[in-house]
Design a protein around this motif. Structure first.
Motif, mmCIF file in Angstrom:
data_model
loop_
_atom_site.group_PDB
_atom_site.id
_atom_site.type_symbol
_atom_site.label_atom_id
_atom_site.label_comp_id
_atom_site.label_asym_id
_atom_site.label_seq_id
_atom_site.Cartn_x
_atom_site.Cartn_y
_atom_site.Cartn_z
ATOM 1 N N THR A 76 125.224 -51.070 60.608
ATOM 2 C CA THR A 76 126.578 -51.603 60.755
ATOM 3 C C THR A 76 126.510 -53.086 61.086
ATOM 4 O O THR A 76 127.232 -53.893 60.516
ATOM 5 C CB THR A 76 127.364 -50.887 61.873
ATOM 6 N N MET B 370 138.203 -46.817 67.512
ATOM 7 C CA MET B 370 137.666 -47.532 66.350
ATOM 8 C C MET B 370 137.588 -49.035 66.599
ATOM 9 O O MET B 370 138.542 -49.656 67.041
ATOM 10 C CB MET B 370 138.538 -47.269 65.120
ATOM 11 N N SER B 400 135.406 -48.583 62.527
ATOM 12 C CA SER B 400 134.880 -47.217 62.555
ATOM 13 C C SER B 400 134.674 -46.747 63.993
ATOM 14 O O SER B 400 134.580 -47.571 64.912
ATOM 15 C CB SER B 400 133.538 -47.145 61.813
ATOM 16 N N GLU B 401 134.601 -45.424 64.137
ATOM 17 C CA GLU B 401 134.324 -44.873 65.471
ATOM 18 C C GLU B 401 132.894 -45.182 65.893
ATOM 19 O O GLU B 401 132.606 -45.348 67.071
ATOM 20 C CB GLU B 401 134.599 -43.370 65.490
#
Lengths: 112, 420
Positions: A76, B370, B400-401
């Motif tokens: 990420t 999130m 996102s979580e």
């Protein structure tokens, strides 16, 4: 030029003339490594969630960072950091973190 | 010369005994004394790393008026309802005792750079080097009605976490079900570029659950969302459709406190709950030190040392620094470590790092769970003498979580790093 500037200039030129040695690298890497602390704890001793970098195998650190850097390992956020570093810096960080003792990092207790 | 254990204990005891009202720390056998003004992310980090990297040979005294550290990062979640302010408040005890940092709970009243003296309400301290980490001060020149304490209770800024955050949360809870929340965002640069938009998201999260008929009007002095624009725009459309009315190029020209009504150049907007984030500049201690030399707002520094360009032996770190860098907590700690390292080198007669590199990671929450990031590595550019973002930085593809979890890990680790 003011006196204080000259002092710093002297310190910088000391660095420039004395070809990069282990001590100079150590100064550069300690601040770079320390900026990882926001997510990985002081000297790589994470309090949780993120990997503990202290004492991590040097080869493993390097291979993972290079994989983040190339995109081979999906992430990420880590690819953002890995891509901003040179392969030499990744090597030096690997060496730095491998040498850090694992300690029980302290989670500060909130007031309430 | 290394400090021995007996000296160390003497220091610690001294710090406790002398915390107030007497302030005359004995000069001990050290390489010098660094006084740090401010115990926020920047100041606390500078103090810790000075002690760590000097192996206790530099005496460090922190001056901080507040009893507790209160984290601005995550404080918007208090408005959303998923955090309690107490979860963001910490004592300084562990930081002090772990690293032998002397601590003075007091307010700085004057700084004399000639005699290298800091005056406080209850005494004074001399320094060899001074680190000013004052955070931000609010500018009310254009909005004089907001100047007083009563006005700021009626119309909170909530841009320094603590009672102001709780005040805004309570006002939102008390607001009518069909009420209008109006937020004013100042022109950049200000503390925490994505912060206002995270706040809008958190207020929307709260309202969606508890007052779905309520509306948000965002009056932004900037021509567009200043950070994570695409992500916020999409998140608002997906998560809070029809709730957020975002109006760019909307600088406030007047605030009527009693009616919570604001005027921009174009329109008059009435709020039920009004949150004005005022324009900002370097905090008051930087003004006292005479180091606020850019636009009368920010402090120009040498990015190798964070020493002021206008005052020798005075260093500035954190939000007060003039830089094309985001004013974030992680950035403040990264700057503080470069500064601490340079001071340790200078006091040891060692060469400093001629090419600092550091990282910045900043998460913003759009719901209770999130989040999304903006992250860059910054490298010193020797020709331009500034820190420049390296290739490869950027923002999340989407909130996102998973990144919500990472943001919690970020907070836990940075708190551990800064406060223990």
């Amino acid at each position: 030029m003011q006196k204080h500037d000259m002092t710093w200039m002297l310190l910088i030129s000391l660095m420039a003339f004395g070809s990069a040695n282990a001590e100079d690298d150590a100064i550069h890497i300690r601040t770079l490594a320390a900026s990882c602390a926001a997510c990985h704890g002081t000297n790589g001793n994470s309090v949780g969630g993120t990997p503990v970098l202290a004492g991590l195998d040097q080869g493993h650190f390097t291979s993972q960072m290079l994989a983040f850097r190339s995109g081979e390992r999906a992430s990420t956020v880590m690819h953002r950091h890995a891509k901003g570093l040179t392969p030499a810096e990744i090597e030096q960080l690997a060496h730095y973190f491998a040498a850090q003792p694992r300690t029980a990092a302290i989670t500060p207790t909130p007031v309430e | 010369m290394a400090i021995d254990r007996r000296d160390f204990l003497k220091f610690s005891a001294g710090a406790t005994l002398l915390a107030h009202p007497v302030l005359s720390f004995a000069k001990a056998r050290t390489r010098g004394r660094v006084v740090v003004i401010g115990g926020g992310y920047a100041g606390a980090t500078a103090a810790k790393y000075l002690r760590m990297w000097s192996e206790g040979t530099i005496e460090v005294v922190v001056i901080e008026p507040n009893q507790h550290f209160i984290s601005c990062p995550l404080s918007n979640l208090v408005l959303g309802g998923s955090k309690h302010i107490g979860e963001l408040m910490f004592a300084y005890d562990q930081l002090k005792s772990q690293h032998g940092i002397q601590w003075v709970r007091d307010e700085v009243t004057a700084i004399d750079s000639q005699t290298r003296t800091v005056k406080m309400t209850r005494g004074q301290l001399s320094y060899d080097r001074l680190i000013v980490a004052p955070g931000v001060d609010f500018i009310y020149d254009q909005l004089p009605t907001l100047q007083g304490i009563d006005a700021q209770i009626a119309v909170p800024h909530a841009w320094k976490a603590g009672p102001q955050t709780v005040n805004l949360q309570k006002q939102l809870m008390a607001m009518a079900d069909n009420g209008v929340f109006v937020i004013s965002v100042p022109k950049a640069p200000y503390r925490c570029p994505p912060g206002p938009y995270e706040r809008i998201s958190q207020v929307a999260f709260y309202l969606k659950q508890h007052k779905p008929k309520a509306k948000i009007i965002a009056l932004d002095a900037n021509p567009e969302i200043t950070s994570k624009k695409g992500l916020f725009t999409k998140a608002w459309a997906d998560l809070y459709p029809g709730m957020i009315d975002y109006r760019p190029n909307s600088s406030l020209v007047d605030v009527d406190i009693a009616t919570r009504t604001v005027k921009t150049e174009f329109e008059t907007v009435k709020a039920d709950v009004l949150n004005v984030i005022p324009p900002q500049r370097a905090g008051k201690p930087a003004q006292m030190a005479g180091v606020v030399n850019i636009d009368k707002r920010w402090c120009e520094v040498d990015f190798l040392t964070y020493e002021s360009k206008v005052a020798p032996n005075i260093h500035i770190v954190g939000d007060a620094v003039s830089a094309a860098l985001p004013k974030s907590a992680h950035m403040a700690t990264s700057q503080a470590r470069i500064c601490a390292s340079a001071i340790v080198c200078a006091m040891n007669g060692q060469p400093i790092d001629p090419s600092p590199v550091f990282a910045n990671t900043c998460y913003s929450y759009v719901t209770d769970k999130m989040a999304m990031h903006v992250a860059h590595v910054y490298r010193y550019d020797a020709a331009k003498r500034v820190m420049v973002a390296a290739e490869g930085g950027g923002v999340s593809d989407k909130p996102s979580e998973q990144e919500g979890d990472y943001a919690q890990y970020w907070a836990k680790n940075i708190w551990s790093d800064v406060l223990t």
